[in-house]
Enzyme design. Structure first.
Site, PDB file in Angstrom:
ATOM      1  CG  ASP A 167      -0.302  -0.250   2.844  1.00  0.00           C
ATOM      2  OD1 ASP A 167       0.965  -0.581   2.538  1.00  0.00           O
ATOM      3  OD2 ASP A 167      -0.225   0.824   3.599  1.00  0.00           O
ATOM      4  CG  HIS A 217      -1.171  -7.629  -1.766  1.00  0.00           C
ATOM      5  ND1 HIS A 217      -2.296  -7.365  -2.464  1.00  0.00           N
ATOM      6  CD2 HIS A 217      -0.942  -5.859  -0.894  1.00  0.00           C
ATOM      7  CE1 HIS A 217      -3.236  -6.376  -2.235  1.00  0.00           C
ATOM      8  NE2 HIS A 217      -2.300  -5.986  -1.045  1.00  0.00           N
ATOM      9  CG  ASP A 253       4.138 -15.861  -5.840  1.00  0.00           C
ATOM     10  OD1 ASP A 253       3.755 -14.736  -5.337  1.00  0.00           O
ATOM     11  OD2 ASP A 253       4.380 -16.480  -6.567  1.00  0.00           O
ATOM     12  CD  GLU A 256       0.381  -5.714   2.130  1.00  0.00           C
ATOM     13  OE1 GLU A 256      -0.541  -6.443   2.438  1.00  0.00           O
ATOM     14  OE2 GLU A 256       0.422  -4.499   1.546  1.00  0.00           O
TER      15      GLU A 256
HETATM   16  O1  9MR Z   1       2.469  -6.522   9.737  1.00  0.00           O
HETATM   17  C1  9MR Z   1       1.272  -6.177   9.858  1.00  0.00           C
HETATM   18  C2  9MR Z   1       0.952  -7.081  11.429  1.00  0.00           C
HETATM   19  O2  9MR Z   1       1.587  -7.823  12.337  1.00  0.00           O
HETATM   20  C3  9MR Z   1      -0.941  -7.319  11.561  1.00  0.00           C
HETATM   21  O3  9MR Z   1      -1.805  -8.246  11.579  1.00  0.00           O
HETATM   22  C4  9MR Z   1      -1.790  -6.852  10.198  1.00  0.00           C
HETATM   23  C5  9MR Z   1      -2.977  -6.356   9.950  1.00  0.00           C
HETATM   24  O4  9MR Z   1      -2.843  -5.189  11.386  1.00  0.00           O
HETATM   25  O5  9MR Z   1      -0.605  -5.810   9.472  1.00  0.00           O
HETATM   26  C6  9MR Z   1       0.436  -5.957   9.035  1.00  0.00           C
HETATM   27  O6  9MR Z   1       0.844  -4.902   8.135  1.00  0.00           O
HETATM   28  C7  9MR Z   1       0.439  -4.191   6.904  1.00  0.00           C
HETATM   29  C8  9MR Z   1      -0.698  -2.490   7.639  1.00  0.00           C
HETATM   30  O7  9MR Z   1      -1.770  -2.943   8.368  1.00  0.00           O
HETATM   31  C9  9MR Z   1      -0.875  -1.873   6.061  1.00  0.00           C
HETATM   32  N1  9MR Z   1      -0.057  -1.937   5.827  1.00  0.00           N
HETATM   33  C10 9MR Z   1       1.047  -3.627   5.515  1.00  0.00           C
HETATM   34  C11 9MR Z   1       1.051  -4.398   5.898  1.00  0.00           C
HETATM   35  C12 9MR Z   1       1.667  -5.328   5.940  1.00  0.00           C
HETATM   36  O8  9MR Z   1       0.815  -6.163   5.201  1.00  0.00           O
END
Ligand code: 9MR
Length: 735
Positions: free
Chosen positions: A340, A659, A707, A716
């Site tokens: 994102d 992602h 994947d 991601e």
């Molecule tokens: O790394 C984060 C993970 O520990 C959490 O469980 C998750 C849901 O809140 O979010 C992950 O971080 C994401 C972030 O919220 C938004 N950008 C992408 C991050 C990686 O997926």
């Protein structure tokens, strides 16, 4: 669409043809998620002009008037799997507050939008049932089911319920193909390191293995050790140990019976390139600067994102979330967090800290490559400052901009994050993002992470740029004071358009920040706040307490002697637990969660455990830790339950559809795949996205990964994950 799925679909069709699988039951496979709207609408979405909600157990949407095409106002669901040649039946009930005709469509979400069902549906105030059928001409995981309502002359409300799509012969979660049961580090083993493989084999007795060189000659052979049932994967695993083979070469393979592994190399130094690739990740994801072809190549070059040029609305004058404050800040720069375009102080500070920690580790251990100016292809190359510090500074400058200015309410705190008002679709390059962006209210966690990274920055940059070091120190001490004054400002759990990074326990952040501030300033007032201890839980963005111990052992002379001894003991004790867990599993993962599930970003639990084992090596010089770090690399690079290398460009079966909004080749062939060295989040038992829910049902924890660009909860990329990968890649390269 990946080859394995196509193959397995074909195999299943063949099986049906041969009368092995009855197609009769196939009709029962439900392909729609949450078609009954009992409580939530997730994963259904609606266009931004079409607000929707769950109402009396139905999904209702307010359809606007005055749009042109049917797809200008829709509700829908993505990532529906379809198999070529299979019939599908769509059923639903619907009503509308006016007599209208809408369209329902089951089609590929991306060009060429091949459709399986496309029907006109006449609606009235009375709820009616509908049923349509169609045969798919494509194999895909990317079909979209939608109700298209654009072109209305008057506004109305549409409600749908009991949406169901049945068909296909691959059961949800089935049809997965992990290739060879002989699992190796697909990239390569260090000639002087351990060389082991994991083999899925039901035999209770050892079996024969042999290694062949590129020319097909057997160069090593032996018998496996039976490791037995592996809890995380459900596999019965054997281990082959060919550590004695030290002959450098490429294209080796390991065979057990007729099963052959992916090819691998044995090299003096297999990780020199990964060290650079894992760090290059950060330049690729810089915000606020054009990414230039001369550093990344034509495929990855792109205009600057979020520098106040339309359609971007950020990041040069970003207002606060409406009602939360009355100013705007210039928060350009930094790195995009992940797939994102959000920028989050909690996570950004941790990632920057890890790069600076990598620098401090390199300095202390005489790893000159780690502090080399010219290591990376970045604009700051050859500016007489180590490139890893240049890269970290790009983020730190952004973090400093997120601090609430003097004279404003909550001055000295850090805004928790800045991101889009709504999630943007894929693909989208940063400079194309049209969403309004907001500063979210300051949080204590963000403020303390800024204090930690700022203090570390002050200490390090004193040797490279005194003025910058001073700015860092002032920001860090100001942030600390502000956090003491406002110790309980927590970011909310709910979040739209960006991640939450929520955390309601900041005692660990206080301790970590205090350790950094003490290391830099030597002021006793910080010392008493260091009260966290490294445990087996390691560290991640929400749990930073253990980082205090890492800082202490990295900088022994800056702490009282007994602090160092206690921290060193804890680092070694935790590393011993990781080594134990790595050795007791079928696949060499130092991370073995006690609850038997893998969390979001599980690969980073592996890499952060590796950082801790590497630190244990640095303070003890015991080979067992270094070997365990090398063996953990095997896990990341293919010696795992899925025969999957999680690092793009490394290994025959490496992740390449992570992602990400513009490394989106999978859905737009004109865009690139992730560059080499980007680590996928990895198996996640939580299945928190529809792609995972559709395709991974019933997965063993270690196989809850796909994947596909659609799977943000398993596939991601993220700065805090790649920063720990960069750290461990530098470590193994420095050995
Ligand atoms: O790394 C984060 C993970 O520990 C959490 O469980 C998750 C849901 O809140 O979010 C992950 O971080 C994401 C972030 O919220 C938004 N950008 C992408 C991050 C990686 O997926």
């Amino acid at each position: 669409m990946s080859a394995p799925l196509r193959l397995s679909a074909a195999c299943l069709s063949l099986a049906i043809f041969a009368g092995l699988v009855s197609p009769a039951h196939a009709d029962t496979y439900e392909r729609v998620l949450n078609g009954t709207f009992d409580s939530t609408k997730s994963p259904w979405w609606s266009s931004s002009n079409t607000p929707s909600r769950v109402e009396s157990g139905r999904l209702c949407a307010d359809i606007p008037a005055g749009t042109a095409d049917p797809w200008d106002a829709m509700i829908g669901q993505n990532y529906i799997p379809l198999e070529a040649g299979q019939p599908y039946t769509l059923r639903f009930t619907a009503s509308a507050t006016r007599d209208v005709a809408i369209r329902t469509s089951l089609q590929l979400a991306e060009p060429p939008h091949t459709s399986t069902i496309a029907e006109r549906v006449a609606l009235t105030g009375e709820t009616r049932s509908f049923e349509f059928t169609g045969t798919s001409s494509v194999d895909t995981r990317h079909a979209q089911l939608s109700f298209q309502t654009g072109g209305a002359t008057e506004p109305y409300t549409l409600c749908v319920d009991d949406v169901s799509l049945t068909g296909g012969v691959i059961p949800p979660g089935g049809g997965r193909d992990f290739g060879s049961p002989v699992r190796v580090n697909q990239h390569g083993y260090a000639a002087s390191g351990p060389k082991r493989a994991s083999i899925v084999n039901s035999s209770a007795e050892p079996v024969r293995w042999s290694v062949r060189d590129e020319g097909g000659d057997v160069v090593a052979k032996g018998h496996t050790r039976v490791r037995g049932d592996d809890a995380m994967s459900g596999d019965h695993v054997h281990i082959a140990d060919f550590s004695e083979l030290r002959e450098r070469g490429r294209g080796y393979t390991l065979s057990v019976g007729s099963e052959v592994s992916a090819p691998f190399d044995i090299l003096a130094n297999p990780y020199d390139r990964l060290r650079r690739d894992a760090l290059a990740y950060f330049y690729h994801n810089r915000s606020g600067v054009p990414i230039e072809a001369k550093y990344v190549g034509e495929d990855y070059a792109r205009p600057a994102g979020h520098v106040g040029v339309a359609p971007n609305t950020g990041d040069t004058e970003v207002p606060c979330l409406p009602g939360s404050c009355d100013y705007a800040l210039d928060v350009r720069g930094g790195w995009y967090d992940a797939g994102d375009h959000g920028k989050y102080v909690v996570n950004g500070a941790l990632a920057a800290w890890q790069l600076m920690d990598l620098y401090e580790r390199s300095m202390r251990n005489g790893d000159f490559e780690g502090v080399r100016d010219g290591l990376l292809r970045i604009p700051e190359r050859r500016n007489r400052v180590p490139d890893v510090l240049d890269e970290a500074r790009w983020e730190v400058e952004f973090l400093l901009r997120m601090q609430v200015p003097e004279g404003k309410p909550l001055a000295g705190m850090a805004h928790h994050k800045i991101h889009d008002a709504a999630w943007t679709p894929h693909p989208m390059l940063p400079h194309q993002d049209p969403q309004p962006r907001y500063l979210h209210p300051p949080s204590t966690a963000a403020t303390l992470n800024l204090a930690a990274a700022g203090a570390q920055c002050a200490r390090i940059w004193r040797f490279w740029d005194r003025a910058f070091a001073k700015r860092c120190r002032t920001a860090a001490e100001t942030a600390w004071k502000a956090a003491i004054k406002h110790p309980d400002r927590y970011a909310p759990e709910k979040s739209v358009g960006g991640g939450p990074y929520d955390d309601t326990d900041v005692s660990d952040e206080f301790s970590w920040a205090a350790a950094e501030l003490y290391a830099t300033t030597g002021k006793w007032r910080y010392l008493r706040f260091i009260d966290s201890e490294l445990t087996k839980d390691g560290f991640f963005w929400k749990e930073t307490g253990g980082l205090a111990d890492l800082t202490i052992v990295r900088l022994p002379r800056r702490f009282p002697r007994w602090y160092y001894h206690a921290a060193r003991e804890r680092v070694i004790a935790v590393a011993d637990e990781y080594v134990h867990d790595l050795r007791s599993q079928g696949y060499p993962n130092p991370s073995m969660p006690e609850d038997g599930t893998y969390a979001w970003g599980s690969n980073s639990a592996t890499t952060t455990s590796m950082v801790i084992m590497a630190t244990a090596y640095d303070v003890s010089h015991k080979r067992v830790y270094r070997d365990a770090v090398l063996e953990s690399m095997d896990y990341l690079l293919g010696r795992n339950a899925m025969n999957q290398s999680f690092i793009s460009g490394y290994g025959e079966r490496s992740s390449h559809n992570q992602h990400h909004r513009h490394w989106a080749h999978q859905i737009d062939p004109s865009l690139p795949s992730p560059p080499r060295g980007a680590m996928a989040g990895g198996p996640n038992s939580g299945l928190q996205d529809p792609m995972a829910q559709q395709n991974l049902r019933g997965c063993a924890p270690a196989t809850c990964y796909i994947d596909d660009i659609g799977s943000w909860s398993t596939n991601e990329v993220a700065i805090n994950w790649n920063s720990s990968l960069a750290w461990v890649a530098a470590f193994v390269d420095s050995l």
